[in-house]
Motif scaffolding. Structure first.
Motif, PDB file in Angstrom:
ATOM      1  N   LEU A  77      41.999 -84.068  11.493  1.00 46.42           N
ATOM      2  CA  LEU A  77      42.306 -85.537  11.370  1.00 46.42           C
ATOM      3  C   LEU A  77      43.573 -85.650  12.174  1.00 46.42           C
ATOM      4  CD1 LEU A  77      41.669 -86.076   7.479  1.00 46.42           C
ATOM      5  CD2 LEU A  77      39.973 -86.303   9.320  1.00 46.42           C
ATOM      6  N   GLN A  78      43.528 -86.905  12.638  1.00 48.56           N
ATOM      7  CA  GLN A  78      44.833 -87.651  13.282  1.00 48.56           C
ATOM      8  C   GLN A  78      45.088 -88.728  12.727  1.00 48.56           C
ATOM      9  OE1 GLN A  78      44.744 -87.865  17.767  1.00 48.56           O
ATOM     10  NE2 GLN A  78      45.855 -89.889  17.420  1.00 48.56           N
ATOM     11  N   TYR A  79      46.459 -89.085  12.248  1.00 48.17           N
ATOM     12  CA  TYR A  79      46.927 -90.378  11.453  1.00 48.17           C
ATOM     13  C   TYR A  79      47.058 -91.350  12.542  1.00 48.17           C
ATOM     14  CZ  TYR A  79      49.068 -86.659   8.578  1.00 48.17           C
ATOM     15  OH  TYR A  79      49.261 -85.657   7.675  1.00 48.17           O
ATOM     16  N   GLU A  80      46.588 -92.441  11.977  1.00 47.76           N
ATOM     17  CA  GLU A  80      46.650 -93.925  12.722  1.00 47.76           C
ATOM     18  C   GLU A  80      47.237 -94.760  11.741  1.00 47.76           C
ATOM     19  OE1 GLU A  80      43.013 -94.960  14.403  1.00 47.76           O
ATOM     20  OE2 GLU A  80      42.705 -93.362  15.627  1.00 47.76           O
ATOM     21  N   GLY A  81      48.285 -95.423  12.217  1.00 49.95           N
ATOM     22  CA  GLY A  81      48.816 -96.684  11.650  1.00 49.95           C
ATOM     23  C   GLY A  81      49.674 -96.151  10.168  1.00 49.95           C
ATOM     24  N   MET A  82      50.312 -95.071  10.275  1.00 50.21           N
ATOM     25  CA  MET A  82      51.042 -94.461   9.308  1.00 50.21           C
ATOM     26  C   MET A  82      52.412 -95.183   9.257  1.00 50.21           C
ATOM     27  SD  MET A  82      52.276 -90.658   8.296  1.00 50.21           S
ATOM     28  CE  MET A  82      50.658 -90.197   7.739  1.00 50.21           C
ATOM     29  N   ASP A  83      52.997 -95.484   8.084  1.00 51.93           N
ATOM     30  CA  ASP A  83      54.261 -96.101   8.027  1.00 51.93           C
ATOM     31  C   ASP A  83      55.413 -94.865   7.990  1.00 51.93           C
ATOM     32  OD1 ASP A  83      55.455 -95.348   5.299  1.00 51.93           O
ATOM     33  OD2 ASP A  83      53.801 -96.717   4.727  1.00 51.93           O
ATOM     34  N   GLU A  84      56.522 -95.059   8.489  1.00 51.13           N
ATOM     35  CA  GLU A  84      57.459 -94.073   8.933  1.00 51.13           C
ATOM     36  C   GLU A  84      58.111 -93.271   7.588  1.00 51.13           C
ATOM     37  OE1 GLU A  84      59.229 -91.645  11.872  1.00 51.13           O
ATOM     38  OE2 GLU A  84      57.618 -93.491  11.861  1.00 51.13           O
ATOM     39  N   GLU A  85      58.000 -94.116   6.462  1.00 46.76           N
ATOM     40  CA  GLU A  85      58.456 -93.557   5.166  1.00 46.76           C
ATOM     41  C   GLU A  85      57.392 -92.367   4.781  1.00 46.76           C
ATOM     42  OE1 GLU A  85      59.352 -94.734   0.623  1.00 46.76           O
ATOM     43  OE2 GLU A  85      59.023 -96.006   2.042  1.00 46.76           O
ATOM     44  N   GLN A  86      55.829 -92.692   4.955  1.00 47.86           N
ATOM     45  CA  GLN A  86      55.182 -91.615   4.514  1.00 47.86           C
ATOM     46  C   GLN A  86      55.152 -90.494   5.416  1.00 47.86           C
ATOM     47  OE1 GLN A  86      51.967 -93.274   1.608  1.00 47.86           O
ATOM     48  NE2 GLN A  86      51.611 -94.211   3.520  1.00 47.86           N
ATOM     49  N   ARG A  87      55.404 -90.855   6.825  1.00 43.51           N
ATOM     50  CA  ARG A  87      55.445 -89.621   7.665  1.00 43.51           C
ATOM     51  C   ARG A  87      56.385 -88.797   7.369  1.00 43.51           C
ATOM     52  NH1 ARG A  87      52.778 -89.230  12.641  1.00 43.51           N
ATOM     53  NH2 ARG A  87      52.605 -91.579  12.775  1.00 43.51           N
ATOM     54  N   MET A  88      57.639 -89.321   7.259  1.00 39.23           N
ATOM     55  CA  MET A  88      58.848 -88.423   6.952  1.00 39.23           C
ATOM     56  C   MET A  88      58.712 -87.660   5.598  1.00 39.23           C
ATOM     57  SD  MET A  88      60.240 -88.847   9.762  1.00 39.23           S
ATOM     58  CE  MET A  88      61.597 -87.777   9.374  1.00 39.23           C
ATOM     59  N   ALA A  89      57.903 -88.213   4.552  1.00 41.16           N
ATOM     60  CA  ALA A  89      57.756 -87.753   3.474  1.00 41.16           C
ATOM     61  C   ALA A  89      56.851 -86.239   3.787  1.00 41.16           C
ATOM     62  CB  ALA A  89      57.058 -88.515   2.476  1.00 41.16           C
ATOM     63  N   ILE A  90      55.894 -86.475   4.445  1.00 39.51           N
ATOM     64  CA  ILE A  90      54.987 -85.468   4.795  1.00 39.51           C
ATOM     65  C   ILE A  90      55.971 -84.262   5.774  1.00 39.51           C
ATOM     66  CG2 ILE A  90      52.991 -84.688   6.440  1.00 39.51           C
ATOM     67  CD1 ILE A  90      51.781 -87.263   5.501  1.00 39.51           C
ATOM     68  N   ILE A  91      56.754 -84.750   6.696  1.00 40.78           N
ATOM     69  CA  ILE A  91      57.274 -83.942   7.474  1.00 40.78           C
ATOM     70  C   ILE A  91      58.276 -83.033   6.559  1.00 40.78           C
ATOM     71  CG2 ILE A  91      59.230 -83.787   9.341  1.00 40.78           C
ATOM     72  CD1 ILE A  91      57.762 -85.894  10.607  1.00 40.78           C
ATOM     73  N   ARG A  92      58.968 -83.790   5.443  1.00 40.13           N
ATOM     74  CA  ARG A  92      59.945 -83.014   4.747  1.00 40.13           C
ATOM     75  C   ARG A  92      59.151 -81.921   3.962  1.00 40.13           C
ATOM     76  NH1 ARG A  92      61.469 -87.331   2.537  1.00 40.13           N
ATOM     77  NH2 ARG A  92      63.233 -87.913   3.809  1.00 40.13           N
ATOM     78  N   PHE A  93      58.069 -82.636   3.586  1.00 37.81           N
ATOM     79  CA  PHE A  93      57.177 -81.458   2.460  1.00 37.81           C
ATOM     80  C   PHE A  93      56.914 -80.225   3.366  1.00 37.81           C
ATOM     81  CE2 PHE A  93      53.038 -80.208   1.434  1.00 37.81           C
ATOM     82  CZ  PHE A  93      53.260 -79.729   0.065  1.00 37.81           C
ATOM     83  N   THR A  94      56.574 -80.398   4.605  1.00 34.25           N
ATOM     84  CA  THR A  94      56.254 -79.246   5.556  1.00 34.25           C
ATOM     85  C   THR A  94      57.500 -78.160   5.735  1.00 34.25           C
ATOM     86  OG1 THR A  94      56.629 -80.220   7.722  1.00 34.25           O
ATOM     87  CG2 THR A  94      54.440 -80.294   6.801  1.00 34.25           C
ATOM     88  N   PHE A  95      58.469 -78.807   5.834  1.00 33.71           N
ATOM     89  CA  PHE A  95      59.775 -78.058   5.912  1.00 33.71           C
ATOM     90  C   PHE A  95      60.096 -77.345   4.795  1.00 33.71           C
ATOM     91  CE2 PHE A  95      61.654 -81.338   9.041  1.00 33.71           C
ATOM     92  CZ  PHE A  95      60.721 -80.933  10.098  1.00 33.71           C
ATOM     93  N   GLN A  96      60.045 -78.143   3.550  1.00 32.90           N
ATOM     94  CA  GLN A  96      60.125 -77.301   2.424  1.00 32.90           C
ATOM     95  C   GLN A  96      59.037 -75.977   2.127  1.00 32.90           C
ATOM     96  OE1 GLN A  96      59.658 -80.555  -0.431  1.00 32.90           O
ATOM     97  NE2 GLN A  96      61.452 -81.250  -0.087  1.00 32.90           N
ATOM     98  N   LEU A  97      58.077 -76.150   2.581  1.00 33.48           N
ATOM     99  CA  LEU A  97      56.950 -75.068   2.608  1.00 33.48           C
ATOM    100  C   LEU A  97      57.573 -74.017   3.379  1.00 33.48           C
ATOM    101  CD1 LEU A  97      53.549 -76.980   2.400  1.00 33.48           C
ATOM    102  CD2 LEU A  97      54.970 -75.767   0.394  1.00 33.48           C
ATOM    103  N   GLN A  98      58.058 -74.388   4.478  1.00 37.20           N
ATOM    104  CA  GLN A  98      58.322 -73.552   5.419  1.00 37.20           C
ATOM    105  C   GLN A  98      59.687 -72.503   4.979  1.00 37.20           C
ATOM    106  OE1 GLN A  98      61.152 -74.545   8.682  1.00 37.20           O
ATOM    107  NE2 GLN A  98      59.858 -73.142  10.052  1.00 37.20           N
ATOM    108  N   ARG A  99      60.628 -73.383   4.311  1.00 33.91           N
ATOM    109  CA  ARG A  99      61.802 -72.523   3.857  1.00 33.91           C
ATOM    110  C   ARG A  99      61.184 -71.801   2.481  1.00 33.91           C
ATOM    111  NH1 ARG A  99      64.556 -77.548   4.688  1.00 33.91           N
ATOM    112  NH2 ARG A  99      64.275 -78.346   2.671  1.00 33.91           N
ATOM    113  N   LYS A 100      60.313 -72.174   1.752  1.00 35.74           N
ATOM    114  CA  LYS A 100      59.915 -71.402   0.656  1.00 35.74           C
ATOM    115  C   LYS A 100      59.276 -70.095   1.116  1.00 35.74           C
ATOM    116  CE  LYS A 100      56.867 -71.943  -3.495  1.00 35.74           C
ATOM    117  NZ  LYS A 100      56.086 -72.841  -4.406  1.00 35.74           N
ATOM    118  N   ALA A 101      58.483 -70.440   2.272  1.00 33.38           N
ATOM    119  CA  ALA A 101      57.595 -69.210   2.946  1.00 33.38           C
ATOM    120  C   ALA A 101      58.776 -68.144   3.442  1.00 33.38           C
ATOM    121  CB  ALA A 101      56.887 -69.300   3.777  1.00 33.38           C
ATOM    122  N   ALA A 102      59.918 -68.633   3.954  1.00 34.56           N
ATOM    123  CA  ALA A 102      61.093 -67.863   4.631  1.00 34.56           C
ATOM    124  C   ALA A 102      61.580 -66.810   3.490  1.00 34.56           C
ATOM    125  CB  ALA A 102      61.707 -68.628   5.456  1.00 34.56           C
ATOM    126  N   LYS A 103      61.913 -67.522   2.401  1.00 37.34           N
ATOM    127  CA  LYS A 103      62.566 -66.977   1.286  1.00 37.34           C
ATOM    128  C   LYS A 103      61.709 -65.964   0.759  1.00 37.34           C
ATOM    129  CE  LYS A 103      65.794 -70.769  -0.009  1.00 37.34           C
ATOM    130  NZ  LYS A 103      66.093 -71.666  -1.075  1.00 37.34           N
TER     131      LYS A 103
END
Length: 219
Positions: A184-210
């Motif tokens: 899937l490719q997002y279409e018409g997503m507002d910035e707040e929700q996109r940044m929430a998803i990006i923040r979530f991916t970073f949190q998972l990355q840090r959790k995996a690194a630990k």
């Protein structure tokens, strides 16, 4: 032609490379000057330390549902009382490819509604990979390619609910046990929700690194 820059007050993705690998961090653009941008409010682990002066980095941001990135260096920085960095203005800003986003594996239940379904029946699936540009969904129900769908899901047990975002099916793969994997490719997503998803991916990355050093210690 005017050079594109992230807006003051918006969040950007900062990509740093180091001995421990690439690190993705969210920061807020506090101000813009003739010489560069001031970044603050770094959303990182408590023990995160800003790298020194002249450290190269990449900055990624969105404008009008399009992604951009540029390369820069740290001109000044301070760690306390609040982390702040003054970075050089870019010489060139380029448009980003969707696959340039950090992608992480996950298992997140998701509700799906086809935009072409007048009855708006809710279908169920599982997000198996997610990023700021799109995701992979696993489900048994067949949906044709190029169909526009609406998505609703939660980012973790205590995370933000993402709802009413649109995405287009750009590819379909065969999965296991009769499942299909929808790209899937997002279409018409507002910035707040996109940044929430990006923040979530970073949190998972840090959790995996630990968890990696801990797992290495068990072997």
């Amino acid at each position: 032609m005017k050079t594109l820059f992230p807006q003051v007050g918006s969040q950007v993705e900062v990509v740093l490379g180091g001995d421990k690998g690439t690190e993705h961090i969210l920061a807020e653009v506090m101000d813009e000057t003739e010489g560069g941008l001031i970044l603050a409010s770094f959303d990182a682990a408590d023990d995160f330390t800003l790298p020194g002066i002249n450290t190269p980095l990449k900055v990624r941001f969105h404008l009008r549902d399009a992604g951009y990135e540029f390369e820069s260096i740290i001109l000044q920085q301070k760690q306390s009382p609040h982390r702040m960095a003054f970075i050089a203005k870019p010489r060139q800003v380029i448009r980003r490819q969707l696959r340039a986003y950090l992608r992480v594996d996950c298992r997140i239940p998701v509700s799906i509604i086809r935009r072409d379904d007048k009855k708006r029946n809710v279908l169920g699936g599982t997000i198996t990979n997610i990023s700021g540009g799109g995701m992979l969904i696993e489900m048994k129900v067949a949906i044709p390619p190029e169909v526009l769908i609406e998505l609703k899901f939660d980012l973790g047990e205590s995370g933000q609910t993402i709802s009413s975002i649109s995405a287009r099916i750009v590819n379909i793969r065969e999965g296991q046990d009769g499942q299909k994997i929808y790209v899937l490719q997002y279409e018409g997503m507002d910035e707040e929700q996109r940044m929430a998803i990006i923040r979530f991916t970073f949190q998972l990355q840090r959790k995996a690194a630990k968890s990696e050093p801990a797992e290495a210690g068990k072997s």
